[in-house]
Design a protein around this motif. Structure first.
Motif, PDB file in Angstrom:
ATOM      1  N   GLY A  37     102.442  36.439   9.330  1.00 64.03           N
ATOM      2  CA  GLY A  37     103.827  36.201   9.842  1.00 64.03           C
ATOM      3  C   GLY A  37     103.349  35.979  11.535  1.00 64.03           C
ATOM      4  N   ARG A  38     102.210  35.652  11.901  1.00 70.64           N
ATOM      5  CA  ARG A  38     102.030  35.276  13.368  1.00 70.64           C
ATOM      6  C   ARG A  38     102.467  33.777  13.563  1.00 70.64           C
ATOM      7  NH1 ARG A  38      96.299  37.641  14.852  1.00 70.64           N
ATOM      8  NH2 ARG A  38      96.542  36.464  16.949  1.00 70.64           N
ATOM      9  N   HIS A  39     103.609  33.479  13.236  1.00 68.79           N
ATOM     10  CA  HIS A  39     103.913  32.085  13.407  1.00 68.79           C
ATOM     11  C   HIS A  39     103.759  31.464  14.655  1.00 68.79           C
ATOM     12  CE1 HIS A  39     106.059  31.542   9.347  1.00 68.79           C
ATOM     13  NE2 HIS A  39     105.472  32.773   9.415  1.00 68.79           N
ATOM     14  N   ASP A  40     104.009  32.197  16.231  1.00 72.41           N
ATOM     15  CA  ASP A  40     104.086  31.811  17.499  1.00 72.41           C
ATOM     16  C   ASP A  40     102.591  31.428  17.572  1.00 72.41           C
ATOM     17  OD1 ASP A  40     106.761  31.994  17.638  1.00 72.41           O
ATOM     18  OD2 ASP A  40     106.634  33.937  18.547  1.00 72.41           O
ATOM     19  N   ASP A  41     101.807  32.068  17.229  1.00 71.72           N
ATOM     20  CA  ASP A  41     100.287  31.970  17.275  1.00 71.72           C
ATOM     21  C   ASP A  41      99.758  30.781  16.512  1.00 71.72           C
ATOM     22  OD1 ASP A  41      99.851  34.282  19.080  1.00 71.72           O
ATOM     23  OD2 ASP A  41      99.341  35.627  17.271  1.00 71.72           O
ATOM     24  N   ALA A  42     100.431  30.612  15.602  1.00 73.35           N
ATOM     25  CA  ALA A  42      99.873  29.473  14.881  1.00 73.35           C
ATOM     26  C   ALA A  42     100.440  28.077  15.627  1.00 73.35           C
ATOM     27  CB  ALA A  42     100.640  29.215  13.234  1.00 73.35           C
ATOM     28  N   HIS A  43     101.682  28.214  15.952  1.00 69.49           N
ATOM     29  CA  HIS A  43     102.381  26.841  16.709  1.00 69.49           C
ATOM     30  C   HIS A  43     101.433  26.774  17.999  1.00 69.49           C
ATOM     31  CE1 HIS A  43     105.802  25.682  14.310  1.00 69.49           C
ATOM     32  NE2 HIS A  43     105.756  26.812  13.942  1.00 69.49           N
ATOM     33  N   ALA A  44     101.135  27.943  18.725  1.00 76.01           N
ATOM     34  CA  ALA A  44     100.317  27.703  20.050  1.00 76.01           C
ATOM     35  C   ALA A  44      99.163  27.063  19.689  1.00 76.01           C
ATOM     36  CB  ALA A  44     100.465  29.113  20.663  1.00 76.01           C
ATOM     37  N   PHE A  45      98.452  27.418  18.721  1.00 71.59           N
ATOM     38  CA  PHE A  45      96.887  27.221  18.329  1.00 71.59           C
ATOM     39  C   PHE A  45      97.135  25.529  18.019  1.00 71.59           C
ATOM     40  CE2 PHE A  45      93.716  25.961  15.503  1.00 71.59           C
ATOM     41  CZ  PHE A  45      92.465  26.471  16.075  1.00 71.59           C
ATOM     42  N   VAL A  46      98.038  24.987  17.333  1.00 73.33           N
ATOM     43  CA  VAL A  46      98.348  23.752  17.116  1.00 73.33           C
ATOM     44  C   VAL A  46      98.690  22.862  18.211  1.00 73.33           C
ATOM     45  CG1 VAL A  46      99.509  21.844  15.481  1.00 73.33           C
ATOM     46  CG2 VAL A  46      98.976  24.246  14.603  1.00 73.33           C
ATOM     47  N   ALA A  47      99.441  23.494  19.001  1.00 77.09           N
ATOM     48  CA  ALA A  47      99.854  22.658  20.232  1.00 77.09           C
ATOM     49  C   ALA A  47      98.628  22.482  20.987  1.00 77.09           C
ATOM     50  CB  ALA A  47     100.954  23.336  20.892  1.00 77.09           C
ATOM     51  N   ASP A  48      97.735  23.493  21.332  1.00 76.24           N
ATOM     52  CA  ASP A  48      96.565  23.402  22.088  1.00 76.24           C
ATOM     53  C   ASP A  48      95.641  22.351  21.576  1.00 76.24           C
ATOM     54  OD1 ASP A  48      97.423  25.225  23.911  1.00 76.24           O
ATOM     55  OD2 ASP A  48      96.472  26.686  22.935  1.00 76.24           O
ATOM     56  N   LEU A  49      95.548  22.353  20.166  1.00 71.17           N
ATOM     57  CA  LEU A  49      94.819  21.448  19.248  1.00 71.17           C
ATOM     58  C   LEU A  49      95.200  19.834  19.831  1.00 71.17           C
ATOM     59  CD1 LEU A  49      92.622  20.813  17.304  1.00 71.17           C
ATOM     60  CD2 LEU A  49      94.199  21.134  15.495  1.00 71.17           C
ATOM     61  N   ALA A  50      96.628  19.843  19.745  1.00 70.02           N
ATOM     62  CA  ALA A  50      97.039  18.375  19.778  1.00 70.02           C
ATOM     63  C   ALA A  50      96.879  18.177  20.975  1.00 70.02           C
ATOM     64  CB  ALA A  50      98.588  18.478  19.597  1.00 70.02           C
ATOM     65  N   THR A  51      96.859  18.933  22.308  1.00 67.26           N
ATOM     66  CA  THR A  51      96.620  18.640  23.477  1.00 67.26           C
ATOM     67  C   THR A  51      95.308  18.164  23.682  1.00 67.26           C
ATOM     68  OG1 THR A  51      98.497  19.900  24.349  1.00 67.26           O
ATOM     69  CG2 THR A  51      96.876  19.247  25.862  1.00 67.26           C
ATOM     70  N   GLY A  52      94.333  19.125  23.232  1.00 65.60           N
ATOM     71  CA  GLY A  52      92.938  18.996  23.338  1.00 65.60           C
ATOM     72  C   GLY A  52      92.198  17.665  22.753  1.00 65.60           C
ATOM     73  N   LEU A  53      92.926  17.103  21.807  1.00 63.71           N
ATOM     74  CA  LEU A  53      92.368  15.957  20.880  1.00 63.71           C
ATOM     75  C   LEU A  53      93.070  14.748  21.900  1.00 63.71           C
ATOM     76  CD1 LEU A  53      92.623  17.142  17.258  1.00 63.71           C
ATOM     77  CD2 LEU A  53      90.697  17.041  18.895  1.00 63.71           C
ATOM     78  N   HIS A  54      93.874  14.845  22.467  1.00 63.75           N
ATOM     79  CA  HIS A  54      94.526  13.509  23.240  1.00 63.75           C
ATOM     80  C   HIS A  54      93.438  12.787  23.989  1.00 63.75           C
ATOM     81  CE1 HIS A  54      97.561  10.879  24.821  1.00 63.75           C
ATOM     82  NE2 HIS A  54      97.054  11.276  25.976  1.00 63.75           N
ATOM     83  N   GLY A  55      93.422  11.527  23.688  1.00 67.26           N
ATOM     84  CA  GLY A  55      92.403  10.758  24.344  1.00 67.26           C
ATOM     85  C   GLY A  55      90.956  10.811  23.724  1.00 67.26           C
ATOM     86  N   PHE A  56      90.847  11.365  22.752  1.00 65.37           N
ATOM     87  CA  PHE A  56      89.434  11.888  22.374  1.00 65.37           C
ATOM     88  C   PHE A  56      89.421  10.998  20.983  1.00 65.37           C
ATOM     89  CE2 PHE A  56      89.222  15.090  25.214  1.00 65.37           C
ATOM     90  CZ  PHE A  56      87.950  14.996  25.664  1.00 65.37           C
TER      91      PHE A  56
END
Length: 957
Positions: free
Chosen positions: A780-799
């Motif tokens: 039920g740690r949905h906020d952590d899951a969303h935060a991780f996916v958001a960081d992942l999307a940002t980190g992959l931008h331009g790679f």
């Protein structure tokens, strides 16, 4: 020489020997011996050289069922100087008192002639007979008495060992008995042909009369498979085929020598399953077994002086030699006759046509060690003189003989020349060993030490090396003979070696940083050190810090003219950029020379490293076709220059690539073999353990998977490769979720998320991303899951990271599913599945497809997935799909149709067998295969019955 019972030899208090409990490689011969003994009356000769296992086979014969040998006696001839005629036969008869009591009435009066020879049996024998004046008649009566006594004893097996030491009287007595043998007698005689005085165990050729079974068995040395089986039985652990081949080469396959050498190696506490060069080194330095040394010294003492001199010359030369060379080094004439005698006595053998040497190196070393110092030196001086005349000169042999002869200058000159030749031939290990010996010599001048030390470092960096090499290079740093400039290069080499070793990455990086400071006056070498510090996967610090080093190295390399150094630096920077997913890496690949351009070994080495680095980055990022191309060219180049270390890293990359693209056939066995070969090389073993963990997870062997993931060093990210650690933690999260341990799964998810955020390289999130999101959502740690996916999307931008981008879409599908967004879930899953399918990743495709099929209870889709998983070898995943099909109320048809397997194991029973052999309980097997405990119990019972074993503990893979 006399006969009698062999005295017991007390065990050595200093050595614990444990041979094999099983008779290895003698099934055919043992069956023949059993049949011969059973066909009484019979005579059987068992021939074989010392240590080949004659006594061991006799022991196995007599340890069999009682019907095999109702009453058996074993006695030994002895090599003593004063013969006691017939002694071994009388020794056989002495224990017969109890048996004679039962047959006293059957004894003929002539048996009384034995009373003077067998006083222990006097009460059971007929009265003594008066002496005869004719000695021939007396002997004839004695022979008749022995035969009559044996006849009265009934069914009996007599074993006389070492007939080559039997006296002539014993041979005559046995010929007499066997001419008209007692009907219940089975006589077995063992001998060594090389020690027979008359080339026949009974003194002259003897043909058994009609009605008696005559058998001749010759025991040959073990083949490579027999040696491997024997070594594994002693060690109770597997060894590589290459190690077994070297063991056979070193021991000639003689079981006794194999056992002694194996026990000596075990006592040395060294790894016995290492690479072949290490195996050769270990067997070269293992102590000659005491019994073998004593046997060879005894055999040498029995030879005439000039014949012994030729054998000693062979021991000094070490390798097979011609008669002329043996004669010259021995300093004797008529050496052809002496060599012939040595061949007859089995001291030497004709190894190849017209070249003669010892049967195995341990025998050679036993003779060599028996030589006095001055005599040894003189023989080595003669060897140097004779070998110098050859064209081309054998440099390695000349180096060895020069050193042992005390010719230091010649030894150094030959060693360097031989090392150079070895490196050009791609044999870095031999070059290393030559240079190690030279640089360790205290008398070497300071100027020579610099050159030798740097050459040793160059060899160590491209070849497979053992721990002693790293330790020796570290010791060089405190050697006062080493100049400051050379010391910086040696420190840089030490740092690079330590970075590759398990548990020493941080220390290695510190040594490289120190070397970079020390090499300010040598910019080219300093650039090499900086190229190590720019590698992003050897530290957990931010990628931004690595980029600083990367830009400095790139600026330095761009200022260089095309050269080997420029190619080497390009290989490092391109590999780092490719591994990080930097799209600019593709634009700079054209700066590398083409494969056809390099001509020198250094050029080939630099390009091999560059191509293998690019292949590694391509696999991590999802460019699998290009990875295969770079691997093919890189490994080919590495083989051409003998770059064993680069080959090892490439093999690990190839194993990971094969996992991704579904080429799993034989992958587990290959990974285990490579893990043994490259056991001390962290960069290789960490990736191999990652693949082990993935394979074990797919097969439901979760304990083995957990151990493999831990072995990557994931719990110490600063001491292992960061992308490997991240992937291993992701695999561990999956395991914990499979076991419903969501709390532990989330703890590991937090660790890998923190690692990725600290490093800032999200290209390495392709493996852990999905498990992290699943773990967070499971609790039920949905906020952590969303935060991780958001960081992942940002980190992959331009790679440029196709597999990480596909994983990102799959994570978004999980988030949509958790939010109840049906349309979004279906769209995102379909997109992720298409991405993984286009990348050519069947397992990742199947796992996502299963998520969709399970949600909709798509029985047809799940059935197809069962076939896909089984085709791959993912037995646990296939079992899970079958379980889902059963839950949906449908049957699980077999792809090949139902059939009976009879006494063969079915596919499911084979999987149960594998899990049983790995020590899993029924409960664990049921969990891994998604079966009930009762079903597993039924499978286990069938497996034990079909394999003919009584318990699961007897199962071995």
């Amino acid at each position: 020489m006399t006969n009698g019972a062999r005295p017991a030899r007390p065990p050595s208090p200093a050595v614990l020997r444990t041979g094999s409990r099983e008779l290895i490689g003698r099934d055919r011969e043992l069956r023949a011996l059993v049949d011969a003994v059973a066909a009484f009356p019979s005579m059987t000769f068992v021939e074989g050289e010392a240590g080949v296992g004659k006594t061991r086979m006799i022991t196995e014969l007599l340890a069999g069922p009682r019907e095999r040998s109702p009453w058996s006696l074993v006695r030994y001839c002895q090599p003593l100087r004063d013969p006691f005629p017939y002694g071994v036969v009388f020794e056989c008869l002495r224990p017969c008192a109890e048996r004679l009591e039962r047959v006293r009435e059957k004894l003929s009066p002539v048996v009384g002639a034995l009373r003077p020879f067998l006083p222990e049996l006097a009460d059971s024998l007929p009265p003594a007979l008066p002496p005869l004046e004719d000695r021939a008649a007396e002997r004839h009566r004695l022979f008749r008495a022995v035969r009559d006594l044996l006849t009265a004893l009934g069914r009996i097996v007599l074993v006389i060992e070492d007939m080559h030491w039997a006296d002539e009287g014993t041979r005559q007595l046995l010929r007499f008995v066997l001419t008209d043998p007692p009907p219940g007698l089975s006589l077995v005689m063992t001998y060594r042909r090389e020690d027979l005085p008359d080339n026949a165990p009974l003194g002259r050729a003897f043909r058994p009369p009609p009605g008696i079974t005559g058998t001749h068995l010759r025991l040959e040395p073990l083949d490579a498979e027999g040696v491997r089986t024997l070594v594994e039985a002693i060690l109770d652990a597997p060894v590589t085929p290459g190690f077994a081949d070297i063991m056979r080469e070193r021991t000639a396959g003689i079981p006794f020598v194999v056992e002694e050498a194996t026990c000596a190696l075990r006592a040395s506490e060294e790894r016995l399953c290492a690479d072949e060069p290490t195996a050769r080194r270990l067997l070269d330095i293992v102590e000659v077994p005491v019994l073998l040394r004593e046997a060879m010294v005894e055999r040498m003492h029995a030879l005439p002086d000039d014949t012994r001199a030729v054998a000693q010359a062979s021991a000094v030369l070490e390798v097979p030699a011609s008669v002329a060379l043996l004669s010259a080094v021995a300093g004797v004439d008529r050496s052809r006759a002496h060599v012939t005698r040595l061949l007859e006595r089995a001291v030497l053998v004709e190894v190849t046509e017209n070249l003669y040497g010892f049967r195995h190196p341990l025998a050679q070393r036993a003779v060599y060690d028996s030589l006095s110092g001055p005599h040894r030196q003189e023989l080595h001086l003669r060897a140097v003189r004779e070998l110098t005349r050859l064209d081309p000169p054998p440099l390695i042999r000349l180096a060895a003989h020069s050193r042992r002869a005390g010719l230091t200058a010649q030894w150094l000159r030959h060693s360097e020349a031989a090392a150079d030749v070895a490196m050009r031939a791609g044999d870095a290990f031999t070059a290393m060993e030559l240079l190690r010996a030279a640089v360790a010599e205290p008398g070497i001048p300071a100027g020579d030490v610099d050159r030798l030390a740097i050459s040793l470092c160059d060899c160590a960096l491209i070849g497979l090396h053992h721990r002693e090499v790293t330790a020796q290079i570290e010791q060089l740093l405190s050697d006062p003979r080493l100049s400051d400039e050379a010391r910086g290069e040696v420190r840089l080499c030490l740092g690079r070696l330590l970075i590759r070793a398990a548990g020493a990455m941080g220390r290695g990086r510190a040594e490289v940083e120190s070397a970079v400071d020390a090499l300010r006056g040598r910019p080219e070498h300093r650039l090499r050190g900086m190229a190590v510090l720019c590698l992003p996967y050897i530290n957990t610090g931010p990628y931004a810090d690595d980029l600083v080093w990367l830009e400095r190295v790139q600026a330095g390399q761009d200022a260089l003219e095309p050269s080997d150094l420029r190619t080497e630096l390009l290989g490092a920077t391109l590999g780092s950029r490719m591994l990080a997913g930097d799209p600019g890496a593709w634009d700079r690949i054209g700066m590398l020379p083409t494969v056809s351009e390099p001509v020198g070994a250094e050029s080939l080495l630099a390009l091999a490293r560059a191509h293998c680095n690019l292949a590694d980055g391509c696999v991590w990022n999802g460019h699998y076709a290009r990875a295969r191309e770079f691997l093919h060219s890189g490994m080919d180049l590495a083989r051409r220059v003998g770059a064993s270390y680069i080959l090892g890293t490439a093999e690990a990359t190839r194993a990971r690539l094969d996992w991704y693209v579904g080429d799993w056939e034989g992958l587990a066995e290959r990974v285990e073999r490579l893990d043994r070969i490259y056991a001390d090389m962290l960069w290789v073993t960490s990736e191999l353990n990652l693949v082990k963990g993935w394979l074990a997870t797919a097969r439901g062997d979760w304990d083995r998977a957990r151990a493999a993931f831990r072995a990557t060093g994931m719990d110490r990210p600063d001491s292992t490769l960061i992308p490997v650690a991240a992937a291993a933690i992701g695999g561990t999260v999956t395991l914990l979720l499979n076991r419903d341990d969501t709390a532990a799964a989330c703890a590991y998810a937090d660790r890998v998320a923190a690692l990725l955020r600290r490093k800032g390289l999200w290209a390495w999130a392709s493996e852990p991303a999905g498990p992290v999101v699943e773990a967070y959502l499971a609790v039920g740690r949905h906020d952590d899951a969303h935060a991780f996916v958001a960081d992942l999307a940002t980190g992959l931008h331009g790679f440029d990271t196709p597999i990480a981008q596909a994983s990102l879409i799959a994570c978004r599908a999980r988030l949509a599913q958790a939010a109840g967004d049906g349309a979004g879930t279906a769209r995102l899953f379909d997109e992720a599945i298409d991405r993984f399918r286009d990348l050519g990743l069947p397992y990742r495709t199947a796992r996502l497809t299963e998520s969709v099929a399970a949600r909709s209870a798509d029985v047809a889709g799940l059935t197809e997935l069962v076939d896909m998983y089984e085709e791959l070898g993912a037995t646990s995943d296939a079992a899970r799909c079958r379980h889902l099909i059963r839950d949906a109320g449908a049957t699980t048809p077999s792809r090949r149709g139902r059939r009976g397997y009879g006494n063969e194991l079915s596919p499911r029973e084979r999987e149960v067998t594998r899990l049983l052999a790995n020590g899993h309980t029924n409960r664990e097997i049921a969990q891994a295969m998604f079966l009930s405990r009762r079903t597993v119990e039924e499978h286990v019972a069938k497996v034990l019955r079909k394999l003919g074993v009584k318990s699961r503990h007897e199962l071995r893979l």
